[in-house]
Enzyme design. Structure first.
Site, PDB file in Angstrom:
ATOM      1  N   GLU A 150       0.257   3.601   1.789  1.00 17.84           N
ATOM      2  CA  GLU A 150       0.353   4.007   3.198  1.00 17.84           C
ATOM      3  C   GLU A 150       1.746   3.718   3.759  1.00 17.84           C
ATOM      4  O   GLU A 150       2.140   4.297   4.762  1.00 17.84           O
ATOM      5  CB  GLU A 150      -0.691   3.266   4.040  1.00 17.84           C
ATOM      6  CG  GLU A 150      -2.052   3.933   4.089  1.00 17.84           C
ATOM      7  CD  GLU A 150      -2.052   5.204   4.931  1.00 17.84           C
ATOM      8  OE1 GLU A 150      -2.574   6.221   4.431  1.00 17.84           O
ATOM      9  OE2 GLU A 150      -1.534   5.190   6.059  1.00 17.84           O
TER      10      GLU A 150
ATOM     11  N   TYR B  48      -1.658   0.284  10.584  1.00 18.39           N
ATOM     12  CA  TYR B  48      -1.938  -0.337   9.281  1.00 18.39           C
ATOM     13  C   TYR B  48      -0.715  -0.229   8.364  1.00 18.39           C
ATOM     14  O   TYR B  48      -0.286  -1.204   7.748  1.00 18.39           O
ATOM     15  CB  TYR B  48      -3.150   0.345   8.625  1.00 18.39           C
ATOM     16  CG  TYR B  48      -3.345  -0.067   7.183  1.00 18.39           C
ATOM     17  CD1 TYR B  48      -3.967  -1.260   6.848  1.00 18.39           C
ATOM     18  CD2 TYR B  48      -2.860   0.733   6.147  1.00 18.39           C
ATOM     19  CE1 TYR B  48      -4.108  -1.648   5.526  1.00 18.39           C
ATOM     20  CE2 TYR B  48      -3.003   0.357   4.820  1.00 18.39           C
ATOM     21  CZ  TYR B  48      -3.625  -0.836   4.519  1.00 18.39           C
ATOM     22  OH  TYR B  48      -3.755  -1.225   3.208  1.00 18.39           O
TER      23      TYR B  48
ATOM     24  N   SER C 286       0.827  -1.210   0.000  1.00 15.68           N
ATOM     25  CA  SER C 286       0.000   0.000   0.000  1.00 15.68           C
ATOM     26  C   SER C 286       0.860   1.258   0.000  1.00 15.68           C
ATOM     27  O   SER C 286       1.951   1.290   0.596  1.00 15.68           O
ATOM     28  CB  SER C 286      -0.864  -0.010   1.264  1.00 15.68           C
ATOM     29  OG  SER C 286      -1.333   1.285   1.548  1.00 15.68           O
TER      30      SER C 286
HETATM   31  O1  G4F Z   1     -10.420   6.882   2.399  1.00 14.39           O
HETATM   32  P1  G4F Z   1      -9.448   6.797   3.508  1.00 14.39           P
HETATM   33  O2  G4F Z   1      -9.931   6.183   4.767  1.00 14.39           O
HETATM   34  O3  G4F Z   1      -8.190   6.052   2.901  1.00 14.39           O
HETATM   35  P2  G4F Z   1      -6.639   5.956   3.352  1.00 14.39           P
HETATM   36  O4  G4F Z   1      -6.483   6.198   4.796  1.00 14.39           O
HETATM   37  O5  G4F Z   1      -5.857   6.816   2.423  1.00 14.39           O
HETATM   38  O6  G4F Z   1      -6.328   4.418   3.073  1.00 14.39           O
HETATM   39  C1  G4F Z   1      -6.785   3.752   1.902  1.00 14.39           C
HETATM   40  O7  G4F Z   1      -5.797   3.798   0.905  1.00 14.39           O
HETATM   41  C2  G4F Z   1      -4.595   3.085   1.213  1.00 14.39           C
HETATM   42  C3  G4F Z   1      -3.652   3.250   0.029  1.00 14.39           C
HETATM   43  O8  G4F Z   1      -2.912   4.421   0.238  1.00 14.39           O
HETATM   44  C4  G4F Z   1      -4.922   1.633   1.495  1.00 14.39           C
HETATM   45  F1  G4F Z   1      -3.791   0.945   1.775  1.00 14.39           F
HETATM   46  C5  G4F Z   1      -5.891   1.550   2.653  1.00 14.39           C
HETATM   47  O9  G4F Z   1      -6.230   0.198   2.897  1.00 14.39           O
HETATM   48  C6  G4F Z   1      -7.140   2.325   2.287  1.00 14.39           C
HETATM   49  O10 G4F Z   1      -7.721   1.677   1.180  1.00 14.39           O
HETATM   50  O11 G4F Z   1      -8.897   8.255   3.875  1.00 14.39           O
HETATM   51  C7  G4F Z   1      -8.355   9.097   2.887  1.00 14.39           C
HETATM   52  C8  G4F Z   1      -8.070  10.462   3.498  1.00 14.39           C
HETATM   53  C9  G4F Z   1      -7.306  10.429   4.812  1.00 14.39           C
HETATM   54  O12 G4F Z   1      -6.305  11.405   4.785  1.00 14.39           O
HETATM   55  C10 G4F Z   1      -8.331  10.770   5.876  1.00 14.39           C
HETATM   56  O13 G4F Z   1      -7.809  11.430   7.027  1.00 14.39           O
HETATM   57  O14 G4F Z   1      -9.317  11.086   3.794  1.00 14.39           O
HETATM   58  C11 G4F Z   1      -9.212  11.702   5.077  1.00 14.39           C
HETATM   59  N1  G4F Z   1     -10.567  11.850   5.635  1.00 14.39           N
HETATM   60  C12 G4F Z   1     -11.158  13.036   5.935  1.00 14.39           C
HETATM   61  N2  G4F Z   1     -12.375  12.814   6.466  1.00 14.39           N
HETATM   62  C13 G4F Z   1     -11.396  10.859   5.938  1.00 14.39           C
HETATM   63  C14 G4F Z   1     -12.549  11.464   6.460  1.00 14.39           C
HETATM   64  N3  G4F Z   1     -11.284   9.512   5.817  1.00 14.39           N
HETATM   65  C15 G4F Z   1     -12.337   8.755   6.213  1.00 14.39           C
HETATM   66  N4  G4F Z   1     -12.252   7.406   6.070  1.00 14.39           N
HETATM   67  N5  G4F Z   1     -13.494   9.306   6.749  1.00 14.39           N
HETATM   68  C16 G4F Z   1     -13.635  10.662   6.894  1.00 14.39           C
HETATM   69  O15 G4F Z   1     -14.659  11.146   7.369  1.00 14.39           O
END
Ligand code: G4F
Length: 335
Positions: A130, A152, A128
């Site tokens: 990440e 993670y 990933s």
């Molecule tokens: O959609 P996210 O939860 O994805 P994140 O953390 O980037 O991880 C995903 O991508 C990775 C690949 O880089 C994978 F390995 C992993 O398994 C997963 O698929 O969050 C994306 C961004 C973050 O910066 C988070 O802080 O969105 C920001 N965010 C802002 N508000 C939020 C929210 N994320 C989530 N989930 N929910 C919110 O309300």
């Protein structure tokens, strides 16, 4: 002779697209599924509904070496795609122990069972972006050092190194995909893309009045999952095992995502997006943007769907799904 592939995590977004892709290439496709999922097939196997009768499903538990060993002792495979993981970053802060256990030991069990029973089987590990975390260079490429920012991310670094070690120590064909964020209408509601597109649809249909989000300034390189699973397959068709970044090379903020998704439904995100401090993470990955030059040149892989096309597809899929049922799946409190 048909090629035979085993997918761990076959019920997820990537697993379901990969299963469809491999069936289309005339593979015999098998999947590992937790026994509890078989007890609720309508819900837990919903992403596989179009192809379920063409798959061979094995109940097994990634937390148990004997369980994994048993699966590999029954059938020989040409390819194994290890996608199963606790993949929600926020959840890994809430329960780092479970994330580490499933993601690291689960990967180790699969590799150890393969080494013991079928060392010629080609292995794919779902690494990933990440792993890059607090990025040391931009854009990120295969040679960029890792600096994970979450349990993670740490677990994925360990899985990545396990695959490298089995390749170097035992000569096994182990590849790591370093996949940047990849989304689709099959994405879980806890991830920010789907949380937003589902929220847009709920607001548009009068089922909700706001979407509560955390950090709008985080930037991600978002592509379409259907494109990314093709890269996984291509990695295992090469003469030698290697590691590849899979990304679009474009980055956008969560704010850009809000603007685009709401405007797709004729709405202004400023009126509906509310900031919720509880969704912020203890440590954030601020900026991800991938350099997939190696995948372009070696795998001849190119993404077909861009950010705007992806978000448009997701918004319209959520609008259509909600308009027909009037209800959506429950969302995790932490999402
Ligand atoms: O959609 P996210 O939860 O994805 P994140 O953390 O980037 O991880 C995903 O991508 C990775 C690949 O880089 C994978 F390995 C992993 O398994 C997963 O698929 O969050 C994306 C961004 C973050 O910066 C988070 O802080 O969105 C920001 N965010 C802002 N508000 C939020 C929210 N994320 C989530 N989930 N929910 C919110 O309300």
């Amino acid at each position: 002779m048909k090629k035979k592939a085993l997918i761990t995590g076959i019920t997820g977004q990537d697993g379901s697209y990969l299963a469809e892709h491999l069936l289309g290439l005339d593979y015999e496709v098998h999947g590992i599924v937790r026994r509890v999922a078989l007890e609720q097939p309508e819900h837990r196997l919903s992403r596989l509904k179009g192809v379920l009768d063409k798959l061979k499903i094995h109940p097994a538990n990634l937390d148990s070496y004997p369980s994994i060993f048993h699966v590999f002792s029954r059938e020989q495979y040409d390819e194994c795609y290890h996608l199963a993981a606790q993949s929600f970053v926020a959840e890994s802060f809430a329960d780092g122990f479970s994330t580490m256990s499933t993601n690291i030991s689960g990967t180790h069990y699969v590799l150890a069972a393969l080494r013991e029973l079928q060392p010629k089987c080609k292995f794919y590990f779902a690494g990933s972006s990440e792993m890059f975390g607090k990025v040391r260079e931009t854009p990120q490429r295969e040679s960029t050092p890792f600096h994970p920012r979450s349990p993670y991310g740490i677990s994925k670094c360990a899985g990545f190194q396990l695959a490298v070690n089995y390749r170097e120590a035992y000569g096994m064909f182990c590849c790591n995909g370093i996949l940047f964020n990849h989304e689709s209408p099959r994405r879980g509601l806890e991830f920010v893309t789907r949380k937003i597109t589902n929220g847009v649809a709920r607001i548009k249909l009068g089922l909700a009045s706001e979407v509560r989000l955390g950090n709008l300034d985080a930037k991600r390189d978002w592509g379409h999952a259907r494109d990314y699973i093709e890269a996984m397959h291509l990695m295992l068709q090469q003469p030698a095992a290697d590691d590849y970044v899979v990304a679009t090379g474009q980055t956008h903020s969560v704010r850009d995502l809000c603007e685009l998704a709401f405007s797709e439904a004729g709405l202004d995100y400023n009126k509906y997006v509310k900031i919720d401090q509880s969704v912020y993470r203890p440590a954030e990955v601020d900026l991800l943007i991938g350099d997939a030059s190696k995948a372009h040149s070696v795998l001849k892989w190119q993404p077909k769907v861009d950010f705007a096309g992806l978000i448009k597809e997701m918004v319209h899929a959520d609008l259509a799904a909600l308009a027909s049922t009037g209800k959506s799946e429950p969302v995790l409190a932490r999402a």
